[in-house]
Enzyme design. Sequence first.
Site, PDB file in Angstrom:
ATOM      1  N   SER A 208      -2.075 -13.356   6.023  1.00  0.00           N
ATOM      2  CA  SER A 208      -2.678 -11.876   6.490  1.00  0.00           C
ATOM      3  C   SER A 208      -2.386 -10.813   5.489  1.00  0.00           C
ATOM      4  O   SER A 208      -1.681 -11.355   4.297  1.00  0.00           O
ATOM      5  CB  SER A 208      -2.306 -11.584   7.841  1.00  0.00           C
ATOM      6  OG  SER A 208      -3.096 -10.246   8.283  1.00  0.00           O
ATOM      7  N   ASN A 209      -2.519  -9.571   5.567  1.00  0.00           N
ATOM      8  CA  ASN A 209      -2.039  -8.585   4.728  1.00  0.00           C
ATOM      9  C   ASN A 209      -1.570  -7.484   5.499  1.00  0.00           C
ATOM     10  O   ASN A 209      -1.517  -7.350   6.574  1.00  0.00           O
ATOM     11  CB  ASN A 209      -3.255  -8.172   3.895  1.00  0.00           C
ATOM     12  CG  ASN A 209      -4.467  -7.782   4.820  1.00  0.00           C
ATOM     13  OD1 ASN A 209      -4.345  -6.940   5.575  1.00  0.00           O
ATOM     14  ND2 ASN A 209      -5.408  -8.773   4.888  1.00  0.00           N
ATOM     15  N   ARG A 210      -1.224  -6.396   4.795  1.00  0.00           N
ATOM     16  CA  ARG A 210      -0.444  -5.171   5.501  1.00  0.00           C
ATOM     17  C   ARG A 210      -1.324  -3.968   6.124  1.00  0.00           C
ATOM     18  O   ARG A 210      -0.722  -3.122   6.674  1.00  0.00           O
ATOM     19  CB  ARG A 210       0.392  -4.446   4.420  1.00  0.00           C
ATOM     20  CG  ARG A 210       1.528  -5.518   3.913  1.00  0.00           C
ATOM     21  CD  ARG A 210       2.376  -4.786   2.860  1.00  0.00           C
ATOM     22  NE  ARG A 210       2.728  -3.747   3.080  1.00  0.00           N
ATOM     23  CZ  ARG A 210       3.446  -2.415   2.218  1.00  0.00           C
ATOM     24  NH1 ARG A 210       2.913  -2.786   0.754  1.00  0.00           N
ATOM     25  NH2 ARG A 210       3.715  -1.552   2.680  1.00  0.00           N
ATOM     26  N   SER A 211      -2.691  -4.291   6.442  1.00  0.00           N
ATOM     27  CA  SER A 211      -3.405  -3.395   6.899  1.00  0.00           C
ATOM     28  C   SER A 211      -2.829  -3.110   8.226  1.00  0.00           C
ATOM     29  O   SER A 211      -2.642  -4.192   9.149  1.00  0.00           O
ATOM     30  CB  SER A 211      -4.950  -4.174   7.103  1.00  0.00           C
ATOM     31  OG  SER A 211      -5.618  -3.246   7.904  1.00  0.00           O
ATOM     32  N   ALA A 275      -9.404  -5.118   6.287  1.00  0.00           N
ATOM     33  CA  ALA A 275      -8.806  -5.803   5.129  1.00  0.00           C
ATOM     34  C   ALA A 275      -8.836  -7.403   5.245  1.00  0.00           C
ATOM     35  O   ALA A 275      -8.314  -8.042   5.823  1.00  0.00           O
ATOM     36  CB  ALA A 275      -7.621  -5.592   5.057  1.00  0.00           C
TER      37      ALA A 275
END
Length: 404
Positions: A208-211, A275
């Site tokens: 995943s990502n930091r959103s 994101a």
Amino acid sequence: MLRNKTIVLGITGGIAAYKAAEIASQLTQTGANVNVIMTEEALQFISPVTFRALAGRPVVTEMFDLASEFSIEHVSLAKAADIVVIAPATANIIAKLAAGIADDILCCTVLATEAPVLIAPAMETNMYTNPITRDNLAKLKARGFVIVDPATGWLASGREGLGRLADINDIIGSIRQVLGRGGDLAGRHIVVTAGGSHEPIDPVRYISNRSSGKMGYALAEAARDRGAKVTLITAPTSLPEPVGIDVVKVGTAQEMRRAVENVASRADALVMAAAVADYRPIKAAKDKIKKGKAGLTLRMECTPDILGTVKGKFVKVGFAAESNNLVENAREKLRQKGLALIVANDITANDSGFGSDTNRVTIIDRKGKVDSLPLLPKREVADRVLDRVVVLLPKPRSRRPKKL
Ligand code: CTP
């Protein structure tokens, strides 16, 4: 949007009356004028001094108070109100209002007002589920009262059950929604995506990502507060589910694409603040991958570009999180994805972007106009984006009068 609104906050005699202090405080902090009315029973639970201090205004507790600033109190309070909120509302006040009884200042104010009335019941489970209370609430609902349903949880009796005052965020969200009716997005359907997609590696791991999802949630709430019907398609976040919004929870980019395509044909605007992962493991392992000595190589493939491929007549708005060449990269995305607007932000700035409550964005439109906004709370950024969306929406079709 609550700034300068006049809100009557009616407090009745239940143990949840102490929570009304938080409601009064939060509403006052947003700039609303909060006129508190307390019933005689409410005075048994909490002092008017608390509300006098929190709202900074006189608290009305009786029908005829010669020292008060209001002339005939229920009439002037009712007239000045943009909304009347009763929180907590006991079974007793609900019964009195359903029967049209006007024997206290709060009932009189409700009967005398033309403003919308919002009721947040709080009581023991049996009282709430009693058919008499159910009927009374149904009657009020049919007459246009807005009911914020109670939650399940710890009750004054020491039992767990339905009847606990709704979450304060939900009550304030509902107030915002009611006050936003007839706003510049009334009659529009706005679809917003939020959060970072989760692409599974195995049953316990994902990419995943930091959103944080905060920007998308702020957009959804801002659109709701301007009168829109809102669908929020959200990847997992730790944010509370907003009230008055259709929330569709998804995990992967593929699920988000399906959810967007399901609603896109009915949307007036699609704002993709999510994101979305650009890559996903080609195949998620069925079982948990065991630790090995040789390291691990994941084979990845591209996810679908949702914004770039979704078709329809709606206004398409994208976001561009960039670490360099902000305007050029964002312009290129706007062109490639056929967008009306793109909202670009520099993720290297540490006061904005992922996880933060503020954002510094640049809005670019199809004509190439570049509008760089200062650092603002995400909620304000949301409103500035929606200001730009509103003017791009086609004029609503006027309804032809029916032939007699
Ligand atoms: N987006 C999308 N589907 C994807 C990837 C992104 O719909 N698979 C959307 C995002 O929600 C955002 C916009 O496209 O509104 C731009 O996303 P961004 O990640 O900045 O750009 P990418 O197209 O992924 O390009 P890159 O990562 O190379 O910058």
